[in-house]
Design an enzyme around this catalytic site. Structure first.
Site, PDB file in Angstrom:
ATOM      1  N   ASN A 236      -2.739  33.071 -44.940  1.00 13.94           N
ATOM      2  CA  ASN A 236      -2.341  31.656 -44.876  1.00 13.94           C
ATOM      3  C   ASN A 236      -2.572  31.005 -46.234  1.00 13.94           C
ATOM      4  OD1 ASN A 236      -5.126  30.501 -44.965  1.00 13.94           O
ATOM      5  ND2 ASN A 236      -5.302  31.752 -43.118  1.00 13.94           N
TER       6      ASN A 236
ATOM      7  N   ASP B 221      -5.862  33.891 -36.515  1.00 13.48           N
ATOM      8  CA  ASP B 221      -6.158  33.985 -35.088  1.00 13.48           C
ATOM      9  C   ASP B 221      -5.806  35.360 -34.526  1.00 13.48           C
ATOM     10  OD1 ASP B 221      -7.226  31.430 -34.490  1.00 13.48           O
ATOM     11  OD2 ASP B 221      -5.241  30.570 -34.812  1.00 13.48           O
TER      12      ASP B 221
ATOM     13  N   LYS C 219       2.167  53.174 -46.137  1.00 16.34           N
ATOM     14  CA  LYS C 219       3.173  52.130 -46.347  1.00 16.34           C
ATOM     15  C   LYS C 219       4.373  52.350 -45.422  1.00 16.34           C
ATOM     16  CE  LYS C 219       6.143  50.038 -49.746  1.00 16.34           C
ATOM     17  NZ  LYS C 219       6.840  50.183 -51.009  1.00 16.34           N
TER      18      LYS C 219
ATOM     19  N   PRO D 136     -11.686  37.784 -33.356  1.00 20.82           N
ATOM     20  CA  PRO D 136     -12.831  37.043 -32.817  1.00 20.82           C
ATOM     21  C   PRO D 136     -12.780  35.601 -33.310  1.00 20.82           C
ATOM     22  CG  PRO D 136     -13.507  38.486 -34.625  1.00 20.82           C
ATOM     23  CD  PRO D 136     -12.071  38.822 -34.311  1.00 20.82           C
ATOM     24  N   ASP D 137     -13.177  34.671 -32.477  1.00 26.09           N
ATOM     25  CA  ASP D 137     -13.296  33.281 -32.933  1.00 26.09           C
ATOM     26  C   ASP D 137     -14.735  33.101 -33.426  1.00 26.09           C
ATOM     27  OD1 ASP D 137     -13.747  30.495 -33.122  1.00 26.09           O
ATOM     28  OD2 ASP D 137     -11.907  30.188 -31.965  1.00 26.09           O
TER      29      ASP D 137
ATOM     30  N   LYS E 154     -10.879  20.596 -29.755  1.00 23.43           N
ATOM     31  CA  LYS E 154     -11.321  21.867 -30.360  1.00 23.43           C
ATOM     32  C   LYS E 154     -12.845  21.910 -30.450  1.00 23.43           C
ATOM     33  CE  LYS E 154      -8.283  23.834 -33.258  1.00 23.43           C
ATOM     34  NZ  LYS E 154      -7.446  23.915 -34.466  1.00 23.43           N
TER      35      LYS E 154
ATOM     36  N   LYS F 130     -14.868  24.859 -28.592  1.00 21.96           N
ATOM     37  CA  LYS F 130     -15.607  25.857 -29.367  1.00 21.96           C
ATOM     38  C   LYS F 130     -17.119  25.600 -29.361  1.00 21.96           C
ATOM     39  CE  LYS F 130     -11.701  27.047 -32.321  1.00 21.96           C
ATOM     40  NZ  LYS F 130     -11.351  27.984 -33.382  1.00 21.96           N
TER      41      LYS F 130
HETATM   42  O1  PMT Z   1      -8.967  26.246 -48.774  1.00 20.07           O
HETATM   43  P1  PMT Z   1      -8.273  24.941 -49.120  1.00 20.07           P
HETATM   44  O2  PMT Z   1      -6.940  25.183 -49.767  1.00 20.07           O
HETATM   45  O3  PMT Z   1      -9.159  24.020 -49.889  1.00 20.07           O
HETATM   46  O4  PMT Z   1      -7.944  24.209 -47.740  1.00 20.07           O
HETATM   47  C1  PMT Z   1      -8.986  23.734 -46.930  1.00 20.07           C
HETATM   48  C2  PMT Z   1      -8.733  24.006 -45.426  1.00 20.07           C
HETATM   49  C3  PMT Z   1      -7.526  23.222 -44.959  1.00 20.07           C
HETATM   50  C4  PMT Z   1      -8.491  25.501 -45.189  1.00 20.07           C
HETATM   51  C5  PMT Z   1     -10.051  23.567 -44.670  1.00 20.07           C
HETATM   52  O5  PMT Z   1     -10.298  22.228 -44.933  1.00 20.07           O
HETATM   53  C6  PMT Z   1      -9.903  23.797 -43.181  1.00 20.07           C
HETATM   54  O6  PMT Z   1      -9.359  23.018 -42.440  1.00 20.07           O
HETATM   55  N1  PMT Z   1     -10.443  24.956 -42.701  1.00 20.07           N
HETATM   56  C7  PMT Z   1     -10.291  25.430 -41.304  1.00 20.07           C
HETATM   57  C8  PMT Z   1      -8.960  26.093 -41.156  1.00 20.07           C
HETATM   58  C9  PMT Z   1      -8.728  26.605 -39.773  1.00 20.07           C
HETATM   59  O7  PMT Z   1      -8.672  27.804 -39.574  1.00 20.07           O
HETATM   60  O8  PMT Z   1      -8.633  25.721 -38.833  1.00 20.07           O
HETATM   61  P2  PMT Z   1      -8.389  26.013 -37.254  1.00 20.07           P
HETATM   62  O9  PMT Z   1      -8.151  24.703 -36.657  1.00 20.07           O
HETATM   63  O10 PMT Z   1      -7.363  27.082 -37.073  1.00 20.07           O
HETATM   64  O11 PMT Z   1      -9.784  26.615 -36.790  1.00 20.07           O
HETATM   65  C10 PMT Z   1     -10.825  25.775 -36.279  1.00 20.07           C
HETATM   66  C11 PMT Z   1     -12.161  26.294 -36.679  1.00 20.07           C
HETATM   67  O12 PMT Z   1     -12.367  27.583 -36.080  1.00 20.07           O
HETATM   68  C12 PMT Z   1     -12.387  26.474 -38.165  1.00 20.07           C
HETATM   69  O13 PMT Z   1     -13.711  26.105 -38.461  1.00 20.07           O
HETATM   70  C13 PMT Z   1     -12.188  27.968 -38.391  1.00 20.07           C
HETATM   71  O14 PMT Z   1     -12.992  28.449 -39.487  1.00 20.07           O
HETATM   72  C14 PMT Z   1     -12.682  28.531 -37.065  1.00 20.07           C
HETATM   73  N2  PMT Z   1     -12.028  29.787 -36.654  1.00 20.07           N
HETATM   74  C15 PMT Z   1     -10.706  29.841 -36.375  1.00 20.07           C
HETATM   75  C16 PMT Z   1     -10.143  31.010 -35.929  1.00 20.07           C
HETATM   76  C17 PMT Z   1     -10.966  32.139 -35.771  1.00 20.07           C
HETATM   77  N3  PMT Z   1     -10.468  33.295 -35.361  1.00 20.07           N
HETATM   78  N4  PMT Z   1     -12.273  32.063 -36.068  1.00 20.07           N
HETATM   79  C18 PMT Z   1     -12.812  30.916 -36.497  1.00 20.07           C
HETATM   80  O15 PMT Z   1     -14.015  30.852 -36.765  1.00 20.07           O
END
Ligand code: PMT
Length: 409
Positions: free
Chosen positions: A221, A289, A299, A316-317, A350, A354
């Site tokens: 991403n 995710d 390849k 895993p979350d 969220k 979580k």
């Molecule tokens: O890196 P930059 O370019 O500075 O951008 C910053 C940012 C936008 C990446 C940052 O500010 C941000 O929002 N990070 C979280 C991104 C994210 O994955 O968001 P989410 O809404 O999909 O996930 C929610 C939370 O769960 C996050 O804390 C994430 O780290 C966590 N997560 C998500 C999926 C997963 N499988 N495991 C997780 O721990």
């Protein structure tokens, strides 16, 4: 090695494929790899696969007008911390020893003011040829560092010295050539005098994760790692011991934190687990995710079996897992929520789902510049409600968040 910039010149030999592994191994060490392909190298590896793996433009032409205007081959050779030639063919070695500069690779090798490390690879007779041995002696006299070649079975069917050194041996030679760790550029402001987090340990996740499709392709991403790096640095400035678990980010990590580089979500979870116990965890990473359940170990080739079909499995979350740990749950768990619509409502849901203590909501929809940009507009959501902060630099967001964490602990 972390944060070092390696200019990798890939020469035209069968061992060019090893450079793909080398790129990945260097990235695992936290290096940025800027690839240069010779014309002959393009017969062995494609610019597209090198670019995809390196996550960088591939430099190929000496007379590329756009690049000459923007950067130029001199700049390219000077911006690096080390120039690595792998594989170094007999022809490239001869050009280097003779001082030729008739293509991009040889020109930047002449123009560089940095150390040069070569990994020769060629047929055994070419390696043992007096001309090659003469060139090798000249290059060593010029201060060029050499790793390999190894002895063994060769692609051409012969046996003897000439096989390219293995990527891990080249990485070890690069580590030696770079010398002691270089201080990473600081992205933070003035020194903070008060150290309210002294004696506290905080785990910070940052940057994107990469989920492999095959050895050269991945799903990822747009996270640059800027926000996570700024948070780690701000917590450090308040005196915390910081374990900084970072995916492949666009920035060097801050100085003075323990850096744990990872690629995938599984690796990130393992690194967080190993870093516990901690007083607080801040999960700013953009974790994929899903991962590819049927990732290929070679390849994938176009056309052979039609279009590839990718199967996905859930990752895993990490945030939910750490928030629900029975014994080693940090006292304060802070998540981030990257949303494109209904930002506060989605982030509030969220946080509850979580089970983290706070969630920092930010809008990542097109045009906001949140991914990769300098600024961020966030809302801090806790059980007590939502507090929207004005738009500010990511460093300022990080400082304010670190101060709140210090107050809460
Ligand atoms: O890196 P930059 O370019 O500075 O951008 C910053 C940012 C936008 C990446 C940052 O500010 C941000 O929002 N990070 C979280 C991104 C994210 O994955 O968001 P989410 O809404 O999909 O996930 C929610 C939370 O769960 C996050 O804390 C994430 O780290 C966590 N997560 C998500 C999926 C997963 N499988 N495991 C997780 O721990």
């Amino acid at each position: 090695m972390q944060g070092s910039r390696i200019l990798l010149v890939i020469g035209g030999g069968i061992a060019a494929f090893k450079s793909l592994t080398l790129i990945r191994d260097l990235q695992r060490e936290g290096c940025r790899v800027v690839p240069v392909l010779t014309r002959a190298a393009e017969e062995f590896v494609t610019p597209l696969s090198v670019a995809a793996l390196a996550g960088e433009d591939v430099h190929r032409d000496l007379f590329d007008l756009t690049r000459e205007a923007e950067m130029g081959h001199i700049q390219l050779s000077r911006d690096a911390d080390l120039v690595v030639v792998a594989p170094a063919t007999a022809d490239l070695m001869a050009k280097m020893a003779g001082g030729h500069a008739d293509d991009l690779a040889s020109t930047l090798l002449m123009a560089t003011d940095k150390r040069v490390l070569i990994a020769p690879a060629m047929n055994v007779r070419m390696w043992l040829h007096p001309a090659t041995q003469r060139n090798l002696a000249t290059l060593k006299q010029d201060g060029v560092l050499v790793v390999g070649p190894d002895e063994g079975d060769m692609a051409c069917g012969e046996f003897g010295p000439g096989r390219a050194a293995e990527p891990q041996d080249i990485v070890a030679a690069i580590r030696g050539a770079l010398g002691p760790a270089r201080p990473a550029p600081l992205r933070l402001g003035p020194e903070v005098a008060a150290k309210p987090l002294k004696g506290r340990h905080v785990v910070v996740t940052s940057g994107p994760t990469r989920e492999p499709i095959d050895p050269v392709r991945y799903i990822s991403n747009h996270s640059s790692g800027a926000q996570g790096s700024a948070i780690a640095a701000a917590l450090r400035d308040l005196g915390a011991r910081v374990s900084f678990v970072t995916g492949p980010a666009q920035f060097a990590p801050p100085e003075g934190v323990e850096v744990i580089p990872v690629q995938t979500a599984d690796e990130m979870q393992a690194a967080v687990e190993a870093a516990l116990p901690a007083d607080a965890a801040v999960m700013a990473a953009a974790v994929a995710d899903w991962k590819v359940a049927n990732a290929a170990d070679r390849k994938m080739k176009k056309g052979r079996d039609g279009m590839p079909v990718l199967e996905f499995a859930e990752n895993p979350d990490i945030l939910a897992w750490v928030s629900q740990l029975a014994e080693r749950r940090p006292q304060l768990v802070v998540g981030f929520a990257a949303e494109t619509n209904d930002v506060i409502a989605n982030a509030t849901a969220k946080r509850q789902r979580k089970r983290c203590d706070w969630i920092v909501a930010n809008d990542v929809s097109a045009g906001t510049g949140t991914f990769g940009g300098e600024d961020n507009t966030v809302t801090l959501i806790s059980a007590d409600g939502a507090e929207s902060w004005p738009r500010m630099g990511k460093d300022a967001v990080a400082r304010k968040l670190a101060e709140r964490i210090a107050e809460a602990l």
